[in-house]
Design a protein around this motif. Structure first.
Motif, PDB file in Angstrom:
ATOM      1  N   ARG A   1       0.830  -1.201   0.000  1.00 35.90           N
ATOM      2  CA  ARG A   1       0.000   0.000   0.000  1.00 35.90           C
ATOM      3  C   ARG A   1       0.867   1.254   0.000  1.00 35.90           C
ATOM      4  N   LYS A   2       1.940   1.203   0.777  1.00 41.03           N
ATOM      5  CA  LYS A   2       2.794   2.386   0.917  1.00 41.03           C
ATOM      6  C   LYS A   2       3.547   2.695  -0.387  1.00 41.03           C
ATOM      7  N   TYR A   3       4.083   1.645  -1.025  1.00 39.76           N
ATOM      8  CA  TYR A   3       4.965   1.862  -2.175  1.00 39.76           C
ATOM      9  C   TYR A   3       4.351   1.427  -3.507  1.00 39.76           C
ATOM     10  N   SER A   4       3.011   1.279  -3.517  1.00 42.85           N
ATOM     11  CA  SER A   4       2.310   0.911  -4.756  1.00 42.85           C
ATOM     12  C   SER A   4       2.925  -0.306  -5.438  1.00 42.85           C
ATOM     13  N   ILE A   5       3.072  -1.376  -4.679  1.00 42.26           N
ATOM     14  CA  ILE A   5       3.591  -2.632  -5.225  1.00 42.26           C
ATOM     15  C   ILE A   5       2.380  -3.537  -5.414  1.00 42.26           C
TER      16      ILE A   5
END
Ligand code: DAH
Length: 350
Positions: free
Chosen positions: A329-333
């Motif tokens: 969620r944080k790094y759009s993975i």
């Protein structure tokens, strides 16, 4: 006569040029062969001396000898220089080395650091526990009874099969002085909640701790599931702790880590070790859907009793969130498998 003198000069200049370009012992050997060798340029001038007029011979002979000697000593000097900077393997130790390829911390470990730091600022310390667990810590003390489906051998990596009876796998009967059970089979822990128990066995309230760690489940791999992943567990135990503390801490965490505008929701749920229980979802803008971070709830009185903390006196809350989910969620993975594929094109981005 002047022809030969000119030729001698030319050889001398060419040799000086070549020598100045010599970088290695191999270059130097090529130089020696070209100018000083038996078929070299200097030797090639010798026969020409015979054709020179008698009276010019001494002067030209001297010149030729002079050049020959000068080149020989320049050659010796360069040779000594090169040998002193070259080791026995013929490697020039003064050459600039290859820059070592520097690694970096894996993105998941960076996220663990960020989470531990963030919760540290909210007053949480950190704890850890073993990945190989016994059933007491993985199930029994967490109020997960023998009959619970979570204890099915097919849903766990048991390391030490319980005694087989009637040809079927059966768990050992356990007895313990306090809770009526004792450790039996070993397994890879399925949740970091095990460490809640280990912390409470050692430490009396107030407790305010986060526990990052690896967990194992025989799940089929897909975009959001792996059979090994990481969780961040939190545990707070004190007098007068309520669900308000639980919700406000989690909301504060979500806003601090993902951004003030991040949407978060609590869904009623069930876990044997919490009552009431909820699941926490965060809105994943990229995918336009909710992503489940994990579960939370008020620590069940049976759990407190299992570690001799009086549930009449103390209460607490806990959560267990998937760290891969948080990182995604944080790094759009968008695929959890990227964390374990070890593709440096992916890893290098963080
Ligand atoms: N251990 C649970 C799991 O792995 C997650 C969880 C739920 C942890 C509620 C908690 C909790 O601490 O209070 O599915």
């Amino acid at each position: 006569m002047s022809d030969l003198l000119e030729q001698i000069e030319e050889v001398s200049t060419a040799a000086a040029n070549d020598l100045s370009a010599v970088k290695s012992l191999a270059d130097l050997e090529a130089f020696r062969i070209k100018f000083l060798g038996a078929k070299g340029a200097v030797k090639a001038l010798m026969p020409l001396l015979g054709k020179v007029a008698k009276e010019d011979k001494p002067a030209i002979g001297q010149k030729l000898n002079g050049v020959s000697q000068a080149l020989t000593s320049a050659y010796e000097l360069r040779k000594a220089e090169l040998e002193s900077t070259t080791d026995v393997m013929g490697i020039d130790v003064t050459e600039p080395g290859d820059r070592p390829a520097l690694g970096r911390r894996h993105i998941l470990m960076q996220v663990v650091d960020e989470l531990v730091e963030l919760f540290g600022r909210m007053g949480f310390s950190t704890a850890a526990g073993p990945e190989v667990e016994d059933e007491f810590h993985n199930f029994v003390a967490l109020n997960i009874p023998q009959s619970h489906p979570a204890r099915d051998p097919l849903d766990n990596y048991y390391l030490q099969p319980a005694k087989a009876e009637d040809g079927r796998m059966k768990e050992q009967r356990s007895t313990d002085s306090s809770s009526g059970v004792r450790p039996s089979s070993l397994l890879l822990r399925t949740q970091t909640s095990t460490v809640q128990i280990r912390v409470m066995e050692k430490q009396k309230p107030p407790i305010r701790v986060v526990i990052p760690g690896r967990v194992y489940r025989p799940d089929t791999h897909d975009d959001t599931h792996l059979s090994m992943f990481h969780q961040l567990e939190a545990l707070v135990i004190d007098k007068g702790v309520t669900m308000v503390d639980l919700k406000s801490t989690i909301i504060q965490f979500v806003h601090a880590y993902f951004g003030e505008d991040t949407k978060v929701r609590f869904r009623p749920s069930f876990f044997p070790f919490t009552e009431p229980s909820a699941e926490v979802d965060v809105w994943f803008e990229d995918k336009q859907k909710w992503i489940e971070l994990g579960g939370c709830g008020m620590v069940h009185p049976n759990v407190l009793s299992a570690v001799n903390i009086d549930p009449e006196e103390y209460s607490g809350w806990a959560f267990g969130f998937g760290i891969e989910r948080i990182a995604m969620r944080k790094y759009s993975i968008n695929n959890i498998r990227l964390f374990v594929e070890n593709d440096i094109r992916f890893l290098r981005q963080f």
